[in-house]
Design a protein around this motif. Structure first.
Motif: not given
Length: 563
Positions: A534-538
């Motif tokens: 997801q967006h924050l997982d990076v």
């Protein structure tokens, strides 16, 4: 702690080669203690006194300082100027330096395996000067999350300091002058103060960021910093040797929104720059991005408190929803986030206080992609266990959210949402990202809510990132002017120095995208795509992934930085 004032001898500043600059800034560097399992990386918080111009207006003294978290390998050189590379990262909207904790540590550790010593500088924007992290850090030191709640909600002092309250629109007037230009200038001034020699900056530094940070880097690359476009040593692209984009693009429009800020977000945009400026000056346009619930300074700080509780006692029974005093903001936020359908939201029953959660499950409910309804806050940290789980059809039913509409995908994410459904029943626990295999919970469409392939972030590491840093994970007071300036950048007086049109293409770029993130809506050849992220997982993904695989984003970034 290392304190430097003025042009101190380089030997007195083991952290960097900032000394010797004509305009050397007062500098303070303080070590940060962390419980991260990536123990070969050390962390410190660096503050530089680089005042705002007088035209910004009255502001707290703390807002005349710039800050960043400095991550480096424990065996690497003490001076930044001797590192093999320095990665300088701008955060996304409502995001602070602490959000980069995992990707910074993992990247540095990976680079060291190849014999290279990389530093990672996670920037805090100037508006973070308004935050008071005293309660969270004191609670961490004392091992008691209640201490943080008492500080923020019960006016109980800590070391003689009493929380002054969350800042109102009238108390942050100076932020109407802290927009795109000031943010770009702040990054340049910080980089120049720490590495005064431009040629050395060009060789050492790579510039980038997460989400909005890619857009800011795009403008930075085009910016002319000395007012003379015929000279290029000062140009933004000549401060960096490369760019990195974390679920974003190095561009001057917002990813996931076709490059534009929707007028519905800030209606005055459609009336032009003068109307927005007048609206900010009069307070008609809020000077920070906030709403009556879910998105505001208090609720952003609540994430830190939830992270603190999960950091201290992940398996302990959460009592934050009852220990934190009720208010319109907290009650509405809980109802928006924890109602299983519209009827539950309207009735206000059952409410979050009717359920039993561990502290880890409470944090997962707030931020996991199978529970949190807003895509830009989602991480893939595991799943609930311990009781009946059903579809969460609020604020949008799962079948509609999964219909494939790009707007809903970018707003709500890609996963079916789930919610516990046994009030006054069992204790709901949390299964970490590497412990979800075999979970039986299914959505009404017959599919499993989660599988190991889509879980990538360790909830313990997320809790650390939220609670252990003096520069925290969230940005409680994000200046509205940054977004309006980007939307109106073509108007005179907003981005006039962005004259070097070839700046974005002047250096190599690596695009590191989450397969389920916001930046992946328009994949391009050469992108590094991390499936299930997801967006924050990076930013938050664990160093070791399910199946024993190394984390893709940090290994790719380390290879790019040292290649």
């Amino acid at each position: 702690m290392v304190v430097t004032t003025g042009a101190a001898p380089a030997s007195a500043v083991p952290a960097t080669a900032a000394a010797g600059a004509a305009n050397a800034a007062e500098r303070v560097e303080t070590p940060v203690t962390s419980s991260s399992p990536v123990t070969e990386v050390t962390e410190s918080a660096v503050r530089l006194k680089i005042p705002l111009p007088a035209s910004a207006g009255p502001r707290p003294e703390a807002c005349d300082w710039l800050s960043y978290l400095r991550f480096r390998h424990k065996d690497g050189p003490a001076a930044s100027a001797r590192a093999d590379r320095i990665l300088v990262a701008q955060p996304g909207v409502l995001e602070g330096a602490g959000a980069f904790n995992s990707v910074a540590r993992n990247t540095i550790a990976q680079a060291a395996k190849g014999g290279k010593y990389v530093e990672f500088w996670a920037l805090d924007r100037r508006s973070n000067c308004l935050e008071d992290n005293t309660g969270v850090l004191a609670g961490l030191a004392a091992g008691d999350a209640h201490l943080a709640v008492d500080y923020y909600y019960r006016k109980k002092p800590i070391d003689g300091r009493t929380f002054a309250g969350y800042q109102s629109n009238d108390q942050v007037t100076f932020l109407q002058n802290v927009g795109l230009a000031q943010t770009i200038r702040d990054q340049y001034d910080l980089m120049a103060a720490e590495i005064p020699d431009q040629a050395q900056r060009k060789r050492l530094m790579m510039c980038g960021g997460h989400s909005l940070g890619g857009v800011l880097t795009g403008f930075f690359s085009k910016w002319d910093f000395d007012g003379d476009r015929s000279t290029t040593a000062d140009a933004g692209y000549n401060q960096c040797s490369g760019y990195f984009a974390l679920d974003t693009r190095i561009q001057t429009g917002l990813p996931g929104l076709e490059g534009q800020v929707p007028a519905e977000l800030i209606p005055l945009i459609k009336f032009g720059a003068d109307a927005v400026r007048t609206g900010l000056e009069n307070g008609i346009v809020p000077r920070t991005l906030s709403a009556p619930a879910v998105i505001n300074s208090e609720t952003m700080n609540l994430l830190s408190i939830a992270g603190l509780a999960a950091r201290l006692a992940p398996g302990g029974r959460s009592d934050l929803a009852t220990y934190i005093p009720e208010s319109f903001n907290t009650d509405t936020t809980y109802r928006l986030l924890f109602s299983k359908d519209l009827a539950t939201f309207i009735k206000g029953s059952p409410k979050i206080q009717d359920f039993a959660f561990t502290n880890a499950a409470a944090l997962g409910a707030l931020m996991d992609d199978d529970s949190e309804p807003l895509a830009f806050i989602q991480t893939s940290v595991g799943f609930f266990d311990g009781g009946r789980i059903v579809d969460k059809d609020f604020p949008v039913p799962n079948d509609l959210a999964k219909a494939g509409l790009p707007f809903l995908r970018n707003l709500l994410g890609t996963e079916n949402k789930a919610i516990p459904d046994e009030p006054n029943g069992p204790l709901y626990t949390w299964r970490n990202y590497d412990d979800v295999a075999g979970l039986p919970y299914k959505s009404k469409d017959g599919t499993l809510f989660t599988t190991p392939e889509t879980e990538v972030t360790d909830i313990a590491e997320l809790a650390r990132s939220l609670s252990e840093h003096p520069l925290d994970f969230t940005e409680d007071y994000f200046p509205t002017k940054i977004v309006t300036d980007i939307a109106l950048a073509a108007a005179p007086g907003i981005a006039d120095p962005a004259v070097h049109d070839g700046g974005i293409k002047a250096n190599p770029t690596i695009n590191l995208e989450g397969g389920d993130g916001i930046g992946f809506t328009d994949p391009q050849p050469g992108d590094v795509i991390a499936p299930g992220y997801q967006h924050l997982d990076v930013l938050t993904a664990a160093a070791v992934q399910n199946g024993g695989k190394p984390e893709l984003i940090s290994t790719s970034l380390a290879r790019f930085a040292t290649g």
